[in-house]
Design an enzyme around this catalytic site. Structure first.
Site, mmCIF file in Angstrom:
data_model
loop_
_atom_site.group_PDB
_atom_site.id
_atom_site.type_symbol
_atom_site.label_atom_id
_atom_site.label_comp_id
_atom_site.label_asym_id
_atom_site.label_seq_id
_atom_site.Cartn_x
_atom_site.Cartn_y
_atom_site.Cartn_z
ATOM 1 N N HIS A 116 -7.811 -5.622 1.138
ATOM 2 C CA HIS A 116 -6.616 -4.788 1.287
ATOM 3 C C HIS A 116 -5.715 -5.240 2.443
ATOM 4 C CE1 HIS A 116 -4.413 -1.151 0.246
ATOM 5 N NE2 HIS A 116 -4.282 -0.898 1.531
ATOM 6 N N SER B 79 0.822 -1.199 0.000
ATOM 7 C CA SER B 79 0.000 0.000 0.000
ATOM 8 C C SER B 79 0.867 1.265 0.000
ATOM 9 C CB SER B 79 -0.961 -0.046 1.192
ATOM 10 O OG SER B 79 -2.028 0.820 1.011
#
Length: 398
Positions: A374, A165
């Site tokens: 995620h 990320s």
């Protein structure tokens, strides 16, 4: 903002309950203590950046020696997180330990402003000046300093870079602004690359986006007036909140539900005990400017560029009315991308945009589990099987 942002909701409601001996212990131990607990040999290293921030790195030495010396590996964490991301799942499932087991010299980054890297040679940590950074400065200053330190200590010419990320965001800032750094990277592995945020699915971020429009600085001005420069700092008191809303024995408890709302629903994909351990290591703190920069990324129509100060501020800082874009074509080192089909923060379409721009993408691969979200890149029960083993195989071929 990234997957760890879901902490905000839990933090404000007091929705944390620590249960179970080992899980509670892992929540309370520092990263170096976790490394020692599970039988690995670690080292602490301090790195000073050009702008005088003091960063902490943790090194895990290879658990077994290999015939051929392997390149060192740098692991870089997401927003509001820390090096704990890569060890919290314990042996046999955490990426840092798996790399060490396979003979790699592993280095864990802790970026400026996080719990382990909250120091400066001159600026007081509570000052406005200390917190006047976004992820641009992390990519421009922090990563090159850590990479140079790693290569100097290990006497290696190149390293492997793995980022999740925000850890991917920073890498492309570094290579766009300091293209000479490409020569120091043998392979960059991008896990859920937070570069383009045009198709965000999380309803939480969709609510936030209208509040942060490109070119407006209202929120930052208000927070500055209130002398609030840090976003969600580390707080040990969180572990002592006893409201039992996230008991692991409660199927689909509040933690699991809120995680799904932000990162993508996958209620059976994460061990609820592991989530409780992880809550002891987030949030680790970030600058308000850093968080607003991500909010701009989500609201500017898919442009990857520097911090937007508004027309007047941009003219003062950049000599132009719009923030300069980052030149991704300058990132010439080989890149391998993995993305989640159920990632509500980094949409597959946004991840798939990168190969059309970057000059050296080996592959952009969806994780086999179609429900992978995620935070599954760090916490999923099956992350070793569907992702980490594939990464190890690829590193062995480079």
């Amino acid at each position: 903002m990234l997957a760890q942002t879901w902490w905000l909701i839990l933090y404000l409601t007091g929705a944390i309950a620590m249960n179970g001996g080992s899980f509670r212990e892992d929540a309370e131990l520092l990263v170096p203590e976790l490394i020692v607990k599970y039988g690995y040999k670690g080292e602490d290293h301090s790195v000073i950046t050009e702008d005088r921030y003091v960063l902490k790195m943790f090194r895990i030495l290879p658990r077994r020696q290999t015939i051929a010396k392997k390149k060192p590996v740098l692991l870089v964490h997401a927003l509001l997180a820390s090096s704990a991301d890569y060890v919290i799942s314990g042996p046999n499932n955490s990426l840092a330990y798996l790399l060490s087991d396979n003979g790699y010299d592993v280095w864990l980054a802790n970026l400026r402003g996080s719990h382990y890297s909250k120091h400066h040679l001159k600026l007081p940590v509570e000052s406005k000046e200390y917190w006047d950074f976004s992820w641009h400065e992390m990519g421009y200053y922090d990563l090159p300093a850590m990479i140079d330190h790693m290569l100097s200590v290990t006497n290696a010419k190149k390293l492997f870079y793995i980022g999740h990320s925000q850890g991917v965001t920073l890498y492309f800032i570094m290579t766009a602004t300091r293209p000479e750094c490409n020569e120091k990277v043998a392979l960059m592995t991008a896990l859920s690359p937070a570069v383009f945020w045009k198709h965000v699915r999380s309803p939480i971020l969709k609510m936030i986006k209208p509040l942060v429009r490109p070119g407006t600085d209202t929120i930052r001005n208000i927070l500055n007036a209130l002398k609030i420069f840090e976003f969600l700092p580390y707080n040990e008191a969180g572990l002592r909140i006893v409201q039992p809303l996230c008991r692991p024995e409660v199927r689909h408890n509040v933690c699991i539900q809120m995680l799904g709302v932000l990162a993508g629903p996958h209620p059976d994909g994460t061990d609820p005990n592991l989530i409780l351990s992880y809550l002891g290591h987030i949030p680790q703190g970030a600058s308000v400017k850093q968080v607003l920069h991500f909010a701009q990324l989500a609201s500017n129509g898919g442009k990857f560029r520097r911090f937007d100060y508004g027309r007047r501020g941009n003219l003062q800082n950049y000599g132009r009315p719009e923030p300069p874009p980052y030149n991704l074509t300058a990132s010439t080192a080989p890149v391998l991308i993995y993305y989640g089909l159920n990632d509500w923060l980094v949409h597959p379409k946004d991840a798939q945009k990168l190969p059309s721009i970057l000059p050296s993408v080996i592959a952009a691969i969806p994780v086999d589990d179609r429900k992978f979200n995620h935070v599954d890149f760090v916490l999923a029960k099956n992350v070793r099987e569907v992702l980490y083993e594939k990464i190890l195989k690829m590193l062995g071929q480079v």
